[in-house]
Design a protein around this motif. Structure first.
Motif, short mmCIF file in Angstrom:
data_model
loop_
_atom_site.label_atom_id
_atom_site.label_comp_id
_atom_site.label_asym_id
_atom_site.label_seq_id
_atom_site.Cartn_x
_atom_site.Cartn_y
_atom_site.Cartn_z
N VAL A 85 0.83 -1.20 0.00
CA VAL A 85 0.00 0.00 0.00
C VAL A 85 0.87 1.26 0.00
O VAL A 85 0.61 2.23 -0.73
CB VAL A 85 -0.96 0.00 1.21
N GLN A 93 -10.51 5.07 -1.53
CA GLN A 93 -11.17 4.19 -0.57
C GLN A 93 -12.61 3.99 -1.01
O GLN A 93 -13.48 4.84 -0.78
CB GLN A 93 -11.10 4.78 0.84
N THR A 135 -5.38 -8.80 -2.50
CA THR A 135 -5.09 -7.79 -3.52
C THR A 135 -5.08 -8.44 -4.89
O THR A 135 -4.51 -9.52 -5.08
CB THR A 135 -3.73 -7.13 -3.26
N SER A 161 -10.18 -0.74 -1.27
CA SER A 161 -9.57 0.44 -1.87
C SER A 161 -9.05 0.11 -3.26
O SER A 161 -8.69 -1.04 -3.56
CB SER A 161 -8.42 0.97 -1.01
N ALA A 202 0.92 4.14 -2.84
CA ALA A 202 0.49 5.50 -2.51
C ALA A 202 1.56 6.52 -2.87
O ALA A 202 1.26 7.62 -3.34
CB ALA A 202 0.14 5.60 -1.04
N VAL A 249 -4.74 6.44 -4.39
CA VAL A 249 -5.55 5.41 -3.74
C VAL A 249 -6.93 5.99 -3.47
O VAL A 249 -7.06 7.10 -2.92
CB VAL A 249 -4.91 4.93 -2.42
N GLY A 292 -6.27 1.31 -6.22
CA GLY A 292 -5.02 2.07 -6.37
C GLY A 292 -4.53 2.07 -7.81
O GLY A 292 -4.73 1.12 -8.56
N ASN A 334 -9.66 9.76 -0.61
CA ASN A 334 -8.70 9.73 -1.69
C ASN A 334 -7.34 10.26 -1.23
O ASN A 334 -7.28 11.18 -0.40
CB ASN A 334 -9.18 10.58 -2.88
#
Length: 504
Positions: free
Chosen positions: A352, A431, A476, A437, A356, A429, A439, A389
């Motif tokens: 993550v 949500q 994921t 979420s 990000a 990313v 990405g 976001n």
């Protein structure tokens, strides 16, 4: 069709010595705190990743393959009395379906520890890391996790640093610090070095003015090169007009043999300032005339309500704390810590955080070297964080040049006088729900042409969805596309990656 048994090459598990040394260095302090286990948490985890790629070898005429990666891991963190520390360790077991002889293992370690041995006087810090790093900036760049690349290798680094502080007669501050750092690369001796640094300083502040005296010895030994020693003695005068603004000037003498022309004596002079015009804004500037020329370090940061802006620009000899990615590493740490608070899963939070920010600044964006080099690094980052976001834009530029008449036995600087790289990354990313979420990240990495070495360019695009499947389970699903342009080893790669993480 019979199921083929997973096989891993013997060399993949024959590096326990360095791995154990790195882990022991970082865990030396927490080990003393076993008597108070209530302040410590141990969280095992395991993840399963399946990658289906159309180019497993990252070649121009690629061959598809299915790659299975099983990753057991453990996270240890906590505080007990005067000791605190954290450790994240993961072992990647990578199995290729078609080419089992390419199956291998990768170690990943990030550990930090600190202890106050004598109240307010003697401290000990330690850290260790194991990661995959690029061997050559002109070689083939990796496409992503789950792929084995001949231009990357496992590098282990360990650092131990004791510090002493005291105040004489309630007026003069005295300090001493020693730092030992060692690094070893698995498939290249160009990345093998050991550094010893020791410094002693004293100083005081009297109202608006301050003074300081310091002495530093820095010693570096490279496996493929020689040993280089630099001694510095410097005096500093400071002035503090306000609580938000300070200035200093300094001067001294230094002796070094890092230029490759024998021992050289020279004078050094410089100055700098720190300015905090608002509680959300910070500016620091330092510059010195050194034995290699002008060095500088500039850092600017400002926080809006939902936006953070940072810029840094440094020039100096590698190993002299010329690190323009420092602010990005701090931002990466904040994103990772927030994710760990919510999910508590190291493997998921690493993914993550990288998505990000667009890159992982804890892994050096450079190449393995066999001697000190002159480096300039610039980094600009813009980060936005909203209710659902978040997004970031990061631009970096690095240039490494030969230092003086230094001889480089291995690494890129043995072939060309300089290596220049540019990187642009964009990550975001969204949500979607409390559990899910979405990405998206896009990146560009370019190595510029240098004399006889043609440059390379890599473009990468990845879309992923992460969801909490249970109290301790996250999943994921990602798709990626990579374009790599090179005169010698171009390729394109597309992949679908599914990951399942479970923490005990």
């Amino acid at each position: 069709m019979p199921v083929q048994q997973a096989t891993f090459p013997p060399h993949a598990l024959r590096r326990p010595g360095l791995i154990a040394a790195a882990a022991a260095a970082a865990l030396a302090c927490p080990a003393w705190a076993q008597e108070g286990p209530r302040g410590w948490s141990v969280q095992p985890s395991v993840s399963l990743q399946q990658t289906v790629t159309n180019n497993a070898r990252l070649e121009q005429d690629g061959r598809s393959d299915a790659i299975t990666q099983v990753t057991p891991g453990v996270r240890v963190s906590g505080r007990s009395g005067r000791v605190q520390g954290s450790l994240d360790y993961q072992l990647d077991l990578i199995q290729y379906a078609r080419e089992s002889d390419r199956s291998t293992t990768h170690n990943r370690l990030s550990a930090d520890a600190g202890a106050e041995l004598v109240d307010q006087h003697l401290f000990l810090d330690a850290s260790a890391s194991i990661s995959q790093q690029t061997i050559s900036a002109f070689g083939r760049q990796n496409a992503g996790t789950g792929l084995v690349d001949s231009n990357s290798t496992e590098v282990a680094t360990a650092t131990v640093s004791p510090t002493f502080k005291a105040r004489l007669a309630g007026l003069v501050d005295v300090g001493a610090r020693a730092t030992w750092t060692t690094s070893r690369a698995e498939d290249s001796t160009a990345g093998d070095y050991t550094d010893w640094d020791a410094s002693v300083d004293l100083g005081a502040r009297h109202g608006l003015f301050g003074w300081g005296l310091a002495g530093l010895r820095s010693s570096s030994r490279f496996q493929d090169g020689g040993r280089y020693i630099t001694d510095i003695g410097v005096a500093t005068l400071s002035v503090f007009p306000t609580s938000r603004f300070s200035l200093f000037v300094r001067g001294g003498r230094e002796r070094t043999d890092a230029l490759g022309t024998g021992t050289r004596y020279s004078s050094s002079s410089g100055g700098g300032l720190t300015w905090l015009p608002t509680p959300r804004t910070r500016l620091t500037l330092e510059t010195d005339e050194r034995y290699f020329g002008r060095s500088h370090s500039v850092s600017v940061s400002h926080r809006f309500r939902r936006v953070a802006l940072t810029y840094s620009d440094t020039r100096g000899v590698t190993g002299d704390n010329a690190d323009a990615l420092g602010p990005l590493r701090a931002l990466y740490g904040q994103i990772y810590a927030a994710c760990m608070q919510q999910f508590g899963n190291a493997a998921l939070c690493t993914q993550v955080s990288r998505l990000a920010l667009g890159l992982d600044p804890t892994v050096p964006l450079t190449f393995l070297n066999s001697a000190p080099s002159l480096q300039r690094a610039q980094a600009l980052s813009l980060g936005f964080s909203g209710v659902r976001n978040s997004a970031s834009l990061v631009v970096t530029s690095t240039e490494n040049r030969r230092l003086g008449e230094q001889q480089y036995i291995g690494g890129d600087l043995a072939l060309v006088p300089s290596v220049r790289q540019l990187a642009l990354t964009l990550g975001g990313v969204h949500q979607m729900t409390r559990q899910t979420s979405l990405g998206l990240s896009a990146s560009l990495l370019k190595t510029l042409d240098e004399e006889s070495q043609p440059g390379t360019e890599q473009r990468r695009l990845e879309l992923s969805m992460t969801s909490t499947l249970g109290p301790r389970t996250q999943g994921t699903l990602a798709v990626r596309r990579v374009w790599f342009d090179s005169e010698t080893s171009p390729y394109q790669e597309s992949a679908i990656v599914g990951t399942l993480n479970y923490r005990f």
